[in-house]
Design a protein around this motif. Structure first.
Motif, PDB file in Angstrom:
ATOM      1  N   GLN A   1      34.038  -6.813   9.043  1.00 42.81           N
ATOM      2  CA  GLN A   1      35.204  -7.460   8.898  1.00 42.81           C
ATOM      3  C   GLN A   1      35.143  -7.814   7.098  1.00 42.81           C
ATOM      4  O   GLN A   1      34.181  -8.148   6.726  1.00 42.81           O
ATOM      5  CB  GLN A   1      35.578  -8.594   9.657  1.00 42.81           C
ATOM      6  CG  GLN A   1      36.857  -8.717   9.654  1.00 42.81           C
ATOM      7  CD  GLN A   1      37.388 -10.187   9.690  1.00 42.81           C
ATOM      8  OE1 GLN A   1      36.664 -11.295   9.278  1.00 42.81           O
ATOM      9  NE2 GLN A   1      38.552 -10.154   9.849  1.00 42.81           N
ATOM     10  N   LEU A   2      36.216  -7.995   6.627  1.00 44.25           N
ATOM     11  CA  LEU A   2      36.354  -8.161   5.219  1.00 44.25           C
ATOM     12  C   LEU A   2      35.744  -9.666   4.736  1.00 44.25           C
ATOM     13  O   LEU A   2      34.847  -9.615   3.705  1.00 44.25           O
ATOM     14  CB  LEU A   2      37.659  -8.052   4.655  1.00 44.25           C
ATOM     15  CG  LEU A   2      37.866  -8.093   3.134  1.00 44.25           C
ATOM     16  CD1 LEU A   2      36.946  -7.029   2.433  1.00 44.25           C
ATOM     17  CD2 LEU A   2      39.476  -7.572   2.696  1.00 44.25           C
ATOM     18  N   ALA A   3      35.933 -10.588   5.579  1.00 49.08           N
ATOM     19  CA  ALA A   3      35.453 -11.742   5.136  1.00 49.08           C
ATOM     20  C   ALA A   3      33.912 -11.907   5.171  1.00 49.08           C
ATOM     21  O   ALA A   3      33.371 -12.451   4.350  1.00 49.08           O
ATOM     22  CB  ALA A   3      35.930 -13.035   6.098  1.00 49.08           C
ATOM     23  N   LEU A   4      33.298 -11.384   6.275  1.00 42.18           N
ATOM     24  CA  LEU A   4      32.004 -11.263   6.235  1.00 42.18           C
ATOM     25  C   LEU A   4      31.331 -10.357   5.218  1.00 42.18           C
ATOM     26  O   LEU A   4      30.242 -10.694   4.891  1.00 42.18           O
ATOM     27  CB  LEU A   4      31.540 -10.839   7.633  1.00 42.18           C
ATOM     28  CG  LEU A   4      31.980 -11.527   8.785  1.00 42.18           C
ATOM     29  CD1 LEU A   4      31.747 -10.700  10.359  1.00 42.18           C
ATOM     30  CD2 LEU A   4      31.364 -12.864   9.064  1.00 42.18           C
ATOM     31  N   GLN A   5      32.045  -9.442   4.837  1.00 41.57           N
ATOM     32  CA  GLN A   5      31.528  -8.372   3.724  1.00 41.57           C
ATOM     33  C   GLN A   5      31.468  -9.097   2.314  1.00 41.57           C
ATOM     34  O   GLN A   5      30.621  -9.043   1.714  1.00 41.57           O
ATOM     35  CB  GLN A   5      32.508  -7.261   3.759  1.00 41.57           C
ATOM     36  CG  GLN A   5      32.127  -6.235   2.562  1.00 41.57           C
ATOM     37  CD  GLN A   5      32.990  -5.120   2.368  1.00 41.57           C
ATOM     38  OE1 GLN A   5      34.182  -5.183   2.723  1.00 41.57           O
ATOM     39  NE2 GLN A   5      32.575  -3.977   1.856  1.00 41.57           N
ATOM     40  N   ILE A   6      32.437 -10.201   2.215  1.00 43.63           N
ATOM     41  CA  ILE A   6      32.666 -10.748   0.841  1.00 43.63           C
ATOM     42  C   ILE A   6      31.373 -11.915   0.853  1.00 43.63           C
ATOM     43  O   ILE A   6      30.798 -12.063  -0.203  1.00 43.63           O
ATOM     44  CB  ILE A   6      33.946 -11.498   0.962  1.00 43.63           C
ATOM     45  CG1 ILE A   6      35.049 -10.441   0.314  1.00 43.63           C
ATOM     46  CG2 ILE A   6      33.812 -12.532  -0.472  1.00 43.63           C
ATOM     47  CD1 ILE A   6      36.318 -10.888   0.290  1.00 43.63           C
ATOM     48  N   ASN A   7      31.134 -12.500   2.002  1.00 37.66           N
ATOM     49  CA  ASN A   7      29.923 -13.493   2.134  1.00 37.66           C
ATOM     50  C   ASN A   7      28.820 -12.717   1.847  1.00 37.66           C
ATOM     51  O   ASN A   7      27.910 -13.253   1.179  1.00 37.66           O
ATOM     52  CB  ASN A   7      30.146 -14.031   3.275  1.00 37.66           C
ATOM     53  CG  ASN A   7      31.074 -15.181   3.735  1.00 37.66           C
ATOM     54  OD1 ASN A   7      31.697 -15.619   2.782  1.00 37.66           O
ATOM     55  ND2 ASN A   7      31.701 -15.285   4.896  1.00 37.66           N
ATOM     56  N   SER A   8      28.677 -11.634   2.412  1.00 38.73           N
ATOM     57  CA  SER A   8      27.405 -10.505   2.335  1.00 38.73           C
ATOM     58  C   SER A   8      27.244 -10.440   0.873  1.00 38.73           C
ATOM     59  O   SER A   8      26.062 -10.390   0.423  1.00 38.73           O
ATOM     60  CB  SER A   8      27.292  -9.355   3.155  1.00 38.73           C
ATOM     61  OG  SER A   8      27.231  -9.924   4.342  1.00 38.73           O
ATOM     62  N   VAL A   9      28.338 -10.093   0.129  1.00 37.20           N
ATOM     63  CA  VAL A   9      28.344  -9.534  -1.238  1.00 37.20           C
ATOM     64  C   VAL A   9      27.628 -10.744  -2.203  1.00 37.20           C
ATOM     65  O   VAL A   9      26.905 -10.386  -3.027  1.00 37.20           O
ATOM     66  CB  VAL A   9      29.775  -8.939  -1.723  1.00 37.20           C
ATOM     67  CG1 VAL A   9      29.694  -9.123  -3.360  1.00 37.20           C
ATOM     68  CG2 VAL A   9      30.208  -7.760  -1.275  1.00 37.20           C
ATOM     69  N   PHE A  10      28.294 -11.958  -2.047  1.00 37.26           N
ATOM     70  CA  PHE A  10      27.812 -13.018  -2.617  1.00 37.26           C
ATOM     71  C   PHE A  10      26.275 -13.271  -2.417  1.00 37.26           C
ATOM     72  O   PHE A  10      25.599 -13.553  -3.224  1.00 37.26           O
ATOM     73  CB  PHE A  10      28.567 -14.175  -2.323  1.00 37.26           C
ATOM     74  CG  PHE A  10      30.003 -14.347  -3.349  1.00 37.26           C
ATOM     75  CD1 PHE A  10      29.750 -14.795  -4.673  1.00 37.26           C
ATOM     76  CD2 PHE A  10      31.157 -13.922  -2.880  1.00 37.26           C
ATOM     77  CE1 PHE A  10      31.087 -15.041  -5.313  1.00 37.26           C
ATOM     78  CE2 PHE A  10      32.194 -13.849  -3.760  1.00 37.26           C
ATOM     79  CZ  PHE A  10      32.262 -14.414  -4.866  1.00 37.26           C
ATOM     80  N   ARG A  11      25.924 -13.486  -1.223  1.00 33.61           N
ATOM     81  CA  ARG A  11      24.586 -13.654  -0.659  1.00 33.61           C
ATOM     82  C   ARG A  11      23.524 -12.521  -1.338  1.00 33.61           C
ATOM     83  O   ARG A  11      22.780 -12.971  -1.849  1.00 33.61           O
ATOM     84  CB  ARG A  11      24.423 -13.625   0.924  1.00 33.61           C
ATOM     85  CG  ARG A  11      24.822 -14.934   1.410  1.00 33.61           C
ATOM     86  CD  ARG A  11      24.425 -15.015   3.094  1.00 33.61           C
ATOM     87  NE  ARG A  11      25.156 -15.942   3.510  1.00 33.61           N
ATOM     88  CZ  ARG A  11      26.233 -15.872   4.234  1.00 33.61           C
ATOM     89  NH1 ARG A  11      26.721 -14.768   4.652  1.00 33.61           N
ATOM     90  NH2 ARG A  11      26.633 -16.993   4.946  1.00 33.61           N
ATOM     91  N   GLY A  12      24.051 -11.459  -1.254  1.00 33.62           N
ATOM     92  CA  GLY A  12      23.176 -10.389  -1.650  1.00 33.62           C
ATOM     93  C   GLY A  12      23.029 -10.104  -3.168  1.00 33.62           C
ATOM     94  O   GLY A  12      21.972  -9.745  -3.807  1.00 33.62           O
ATOM     95  N   ALA A  13      23.780 -10.815  -3.985  1.00 30.13           N
ATOM     96  CA  ALA A  13      24.051 -11.286  -5.532  1.00 30.13           C
ATOM     97  C   ALA A  13      23.184 -12.420  -5.588  1.00 30.13           C
ATOM     98  O   ALA A  13      23.063 -12.749  -6.990  1.00 30.13           O
ATOM     99  CB  ALA A  13      25.082 -11.104  -6.173  1.00 30.13           C
ATOM    100  N   GLY A  14      22.693 -13.273  -4.749  1.00 27.62           N
ATOM    101  CA  GLY A  14      21.941 -14.494  -5.077  1.00 27.62           C
ATOM    102  C   GLY A  14      22.778 -15.593  -5.005  1.00 27.62           C
ATOM    103  O   GLY A  14      22.043 -16.737  -5.388  1.00 27.62           O
ATOM    104  N   TRP A  15      23.825 -15.623  -4.528  1.00 31.71           N
ATOM    105  CA  TRP A  15      24.792 -16.705  -4.554  1.00 31.71           C
ATOM    106  C   TRP A  15      24.469 -17.456  -3.255  1.00 31.71           C
ATOM    107  O   TRP A  15      24.260 -17.107  -2.351  1.00 31.71           O
ATOM    108  CB  TRP A  15      26.327 -16.576  -4.735  1.00 31.71           C
ATOM    109  CG  TRP A  15      26.787 -15.878  -6.071  1.00 31.71           C
ATOM    110  CD1 TRP A  15      26.424 -14.633  -6.574  1.00 31.71           C
ATOM    111  CD2 TRP A  15      27.480 -16.478  -6.841  1.00 31.71           C
ATOM    112  NE1 TRP A  15      26.888 -14.339  -7.723  1.00 31.71           N
ATOM    113  CE2 TRP A  15      27.775 -15.632  -8.042  1.00 31.71           C
ATOM    114  CE3 TRP A  15      27.892 -17.669  -6.988  1.00 31.71           C
ATOM    115  CZ2 TRP A  15      28.220 -16.041  -9.124  1.00 31.71           C
ATOM    116  CZ3 TRP A  15      28.663 -18.095  -8.418  1.00 31.71           C
ATOM    117  CH2 TRP A  15      28.817 -16.933  -9.421  1.00 31.71           C
TER     118      TRP A  15
END
Length: 99
Positions: A2-16
Motif C-alpha cells: 500500500q502506498l502509505a506503507l511504501q512511503i514510510n519504507s522509503v523514508f526509513r530506508g533513507a535513514g529517516w
C-alpha cells in the motif's frame, strides 16, 4: 504494498526517523498532521488543510525548526500527486547535501 506503507519504507530506508507514520488516506479522516519524518535537523511534515470545501495537501521541509523559512513548501489539491511528491522527498532533500 500500500502506498502509505511504501512511503514510510522509503523514508526509513533513507535513514529517516518516522515520528508519525503515514496511514492510508481516507477523505473522512483527513487531519492537519498526517505524517512527520526527521533526519539530522530536517523535518518533513505532510498534512491536509481545509481552507475551503476542497482543501489541499501540504508538504513542508524545514531545517532546525525554522518554519518561517522552509526548505520546501508544496501545496497540492490531488492526493495522488501529493503522495508522489512525498515519496520523492528523501531523494530531493539528499541533493541539498549529506543527510
Amino acid at each position: 504494498m500500500q502506498l502509505a506503507l511504501q512511503i514510510n519504507s522509503v523514508f526509513r530506508g533513507a535513514g529517516w526517523q518516522v515520528v508519525k507514520p503515514l496511514e492510508p488516506i481516507e477523505t473522512a479522516a483527513l487531519a492537519e498532521d498526517l505524517a512527520q519524518f526527521v533526519k539530522r535537523g530536517i523535518v518533513v511534515e505532510f498534512g491536509y488543510h481545509a481552507n475551503d470545501a476542497a482543501g489541499e495537501y501540504r508538504i513542508y521541509a524545514v531545517h532546525e525548526q525554522d518554519w518561517d523559512h522552509p526548505l520546501a513548501a508544496i501545496s497540492l489539491r490531488s492526493a495522488d500527486m501529493a503522495l508522489d511528491v512525498l515519496r520523492q522527498m528523501p531523494g530531493l532533500l539528499g541533493r541539498l547535501g549529506p543527510l
